[in-house]
Design a protein around this motif. Structure first.
Motif, PDB file in Angstrom:
ATOM      1  N   THR A 170     -11.936 -37.989  36.895  1.00  0.00           N
ATOM      2  CA  THR A 170     -10.669 -38.486  37.148  1.00  0.00           C
ATOM      3  C   THR A 170      -9.619 -37.731  36.552  1.00  0.00           C
ATOM      4  O   THR A 170      -9.286 -37.156  35.401  1.00  0.00           O
ATOM      5  N   HIS A 175      -2.415 -42.776  30.451  1.00  0.00           N
ATOM      6  CA  HIS A 175      -3.978 -43.365  29.763  1.00  0.00           C
ATOM      7  C   HIS A 175      -4.007 -44.705  30.021  1.00  0.00           C
ATOM      8  O   HIS A 175      -5.011 -45.169  29.841  1.00  0.00           O
ATOM      9  N   SER A 178      -7.365 -45.485  32.028  1.00  0.00           N
ATOM     10  CA  SER A 178      -8.728 -45.845  31.553  1.00  0.00           C
ATOM     11  C   SER A 178      -8.904 -47.368  31.531  1.00  0.00           C
ATOM     12  O   SER A 178     -10.242 -47.487  31.557  1.00  0.00           O
ATOM     13  N   LEU A 194     -17.994 -44.740  24.073  1.00  0.00           N
ATOM     14  CA  LEU A 194     -16.843 -44.350  24.610  1.00  0.00           C
ATOM     15  C   LEU A 194     -16.427 -42.800  23.697  1.00  0.00           C
ATOM     16  O   LEU A 194     -16.417 -43.264  22.555  1.00  0.00           O
ATOM     17  N   HIS A 196     -13.526 -40.847  22.824  1.00  0.00           N
ATOM     18  CA  HIS A 196     -12.124 -40.704  23.081  1.00  0.00           C
ATOM     19  C   HIS A 196     -11.322 -39.803  22.329  1.00  0.00           C
ATOM     20  O   HIS A 196     -11.341 -39.823  21.141  1.00  0.00           O
ATOM     21  N   ASP A 198      -7.899 -37.840  21.406  1.00  0.00           N
ATOM     22  CA  ASP A 198      -6.437 -38.172  21.880  1.00  0.00           C
ATOM     23  C   ASP A 198      -5.629 -38.014  20.507  1.00  0.00           C
ATOM     24  O   ASP A 198      -6.351 -37.862  19.423  1.00  0.00           O
ATOM     25  N   TYR A 285     -18.796 -43.047  28.501  1.00  0.00           N
ATOM     26  CA  TYR A 285     -17.576 -42.561  29.528  1.00  0.00           C
ATOM     27  C   TYR A 285     -16.644 -41.700  28.262  1.00  0.00           C
ATOM     28  O   TYR A 285     -16.608 -41.842  27.227  1.00  0.00           O
ATOM     29  N   SER A 287     -12.943 -39.943  27.895  1.00  0.00           N
ATOM     30  CA  SER A 287     -11.718 -40.064  28.144  1.00  0.00           C
ATOM     31  C   SER A 287     -10.940 -39.092  27.114  1.00  0.00           C
ATOM     32  O   SER A 287     -10.807 -39.165  26.067  1.00  0.00           O
ATOM     33  N   ASP A 289      -7.286 -37.394  26.406  1.00  0.00           N
ATOM     34  CA  ASP A 289      -5.897 -37.068  26.546  1.00  0.00           C
ATOM     35  C   ASP A 289      -5.609 -35.826  26.342  1.00  0.00           C
ATOM     36  O   ASP A 289      -5.888 -35.229  25.059  1.00  0.00           O
ATOM     37  N   CYS A 329     -15.484 -39.336  33.466  1.00  0.00           N
ATOM     38  CA  CYS A 329     -14.793 -38.939  32.591  1.00  0.00           C
ATOM     39  C   CYS A 329     -13.403 -38.758  33.124  1.00  0.00           C
ATOM     40  O   CYS A 329     -13.139 -38.865  34.235  1.00  0.00           O
ATOM     41  N   ASP A 330     -12.297 -38.846  32.301  1.00  0.00           N
ATOM     42  CA  ASP A 330     -10.991 -38.758  32.806  1.00  0.00           C
ATOM     43  C   ASP A 330     -10.252 -37.624  31.978  1.00  0.00           C
ATOM     44  O   ASP A 330     -10.497 -37.445  30.795  1.00  0.00           O
TER      45      ASP A 330
END
Length: 366
Positions: A170, A175, A178, A194, A196, A198, A285, A287, A289, A329-330
Motif C-alpha cells: 500500500t 497513517h 493502517s 505487526l 511498526h 515510525d 503486517y 507498516s 512510516d 505492507c504499507d
C-alpha cells in the motif's frame, strides 16, 4: 560467461551453495552452470526457476525511456482487480487524518512517479517478477470529506483485495489508513503480528476529541483485537511527546519498543533476527512510516523528527523481513509538497520494491 560466474559467486556468498553440496541455486534461462533448486534456508521462501505461468513484467528503461510511459508503479500493467495476482501495488490518497502538515493525499501519485524502473534487486539478487504475478490496481475510493466513512471505504475494498490471497503493498496516505487495513486483515487472518516502523507510537486514545486519525491507528487496532500484542514491535520512536511516557505506551500494552537512540551507530541486522524469532510463522503486517527515517534523507513528511534511522537501516529492516509470513505492507506519510527533488518519494518507492522482494513464495536469484 564471466557474468554468470559472478552470479554464482554472489549466490554462494549469500548462502546459496552449489549443487554439489546438496543445495541449489536458481536456474537462469537453463544455463548449465546454474541448476533449479530446493527450499531456501528460511521457510516460506524458495529459490526457483522461472515460473511457467505468464507473469506481468514492468516496462524497463530499454523498452521505453525512463521519463515516458504511463506512470503506474514500476510501469507495471494496470489491473482493476486482484484476479490472478500474487501481490499488488495499491494507493490510498488520504490526508484528512493529519495533525500537522497535510499533502499525503498526493503520496501514491508521486511514489509511482519515483518508482524503480529496473526489475532486479542488486543488493539481494532477487527478481520478484520471475516468481510473482504483480500489477498496479490503482487507488481505492475514499470520501475525503468524512474520515470515518473513508475508513469504511478502505476496509471494504481491502476485504475484496485480499479475498483471493493477493498481498497488498500500500502507498499512503497518512497513517490513519493502517487501522481499516488491519480491520480487513483481522477479518481474513485473525489477529496479526505487526512490525511498526515510525518516529511516533501512534497510540493516542484520541486527538482533539477524535478517536480516528494518524496518531491513533494502533490504539484502535489494540482496542479491537486486530493485532497479536505478543508479536508487535515498534522501531524508531523518538522526538517530542505529550509526556515522558509516550514512547512507553506500547510497552504497557505488551509490545516490544526499540527507540531510535537504540539504533544509532549500528547495523539492525541482529535486531531483525530477533524480530523474525518474535514473529514466528503467523501472519505479519509491516507498516513503515517514512518519518522513521531521518529528515536529512526524507524531508517530505508531515511530522519530521530529527535523529532518525538512516536509509541503510531502513533497508536492513525491510530485508530482515524475508522469511516472515507477510500478509500486507504499507508505506505511509510521504507528503510531496514538502519533499525536495523527490528524495522522500524515491526512498519510499524503493522501500516498497524491497517489500515486494521479501514476500512469501518462491524467490529467483539472478
Amino acid at each position: 560467461m564471466l557474468g554468470v560466474r559472478r552470479v554464482s559467486v554472489w549466490c554462494h556468498r549469500r548462502g546459496f551453495r552449489s549443487a554439489s553440496s546438496g543445495h541449489h541455486v536458481a536456474d537462469q534461462q537453463s544455463n548449465p552452470l546454474l541448476t533449479t533448486g530446493t527450499q531456501d534456508a528460511r521457510q516460506l521462501h524458495t529459490t526457483s526457476p522461472k515460473n511457467d505461468k505468464k507473469l506481468n513484467q514492468p516496462v524497463v528503461a530499454n523498452q521505453m525511456p525512463r521519463p515516458g510511459g504511463i506512470p503506474s508503479f514500476m510501469r507495471l500493467p494496470i489491473q482493476k482487480d486482484t484476479e490472478g495476482l500474487d501481490a499488488c501495488f495499491v494507493g490510498v490518497p488520504l490526508d484528512i487524518g493529519c495533525s500537522n502538515r497535510s499533502g499525503t493525499r498526493f503520496g501514491p501519485r508521486y511514489l509511482r512517479c519515483e518508482s524503480p524502473q529496473r526489475p532486479v534487486n542488486q543488493g539481494t539478487g532477487v527478481n520478484p517478477f520471475l516468481t510473482h504475478n504483480v500489477a498496479d490496481i490503482g487507488d481505492v475510493f475514499i470520501n475525503l470529506y468524512n474520515l470515518p466513512e473513508a475508513c469504511r471505504n478502505i476496509r471494504e475494498q481491502y476485504q475484496s483485495i485480499i479475498s483471493k490471497k493477493c498481498i497488498p503493498l500500500t502507498m499512503g496516505g497518512d497513517h490513519t489508513i493502517s487501522y481499516p487495513i488491519l480491520q480487513a486483515m483481522k477479518d481474513k487472518y485473525g489477529p496479526v503480528g505487526l512490525i511498526h516502523v515510525d518516529a511516533h507510537p501512534d497510540l493516542q486514545d484520541e486527538v482533539l476529541g477524535s478517536p480516528i486519525g494518524h496518531g491513533t491507528p494502533f490504539k484502535r487496532a489494540y482496542d479491537e483485537g486486530l493485532i497479536d500484542c505478543s508479536r508487535v514491535i515498534q522501531i524508531g520512536l523518538r522526538g517530542t511527546g505529550y509526556s515522558s511516557d509516550d514512547c512507553n505506551i506500547g510497552r504497557s500494552l505488551g509490545f516490544r519498543v526499540v527507540g531510535a537512540q537504540e539504533c544509532w551507530y549500528k547495523s539492525l541486522e541482529p535486531l531483525m533476527a530477533e524480530v523474525r524469532e518474535q514473529m514466528g510463522e503467523g501472519p505479519v503486517y509491516l507498516s513503515f512510516d517514512i518519518d522513521a527515517i531521518d529528515p536529512c534523507y526524507c524531508p517530505g513528511t508531515g511530522t519530521p523528527e530529527v535523529g532518525g534511522l538512516t536509509s541503510i537501516q531502513a533497508l536492513e529492516i525491510v530485508r530482515g523481513c524475508r522469511g516472515l509470513n507477510l500478509v500486507g505492507c504499507d508505506l505511509v506519510e510521504v507528503s510531496p509538497p514538502y519533499d525536495v527533488a523527490g528524495m522522500t518519494a524515491g526512498t519510499g518507492a524503493h522501500l516498497l520494491f524491497e517489500m515486494l522482494c521479501v514476500l512469501p513464495g518462491p524467490r529467483h536469484c539472478e
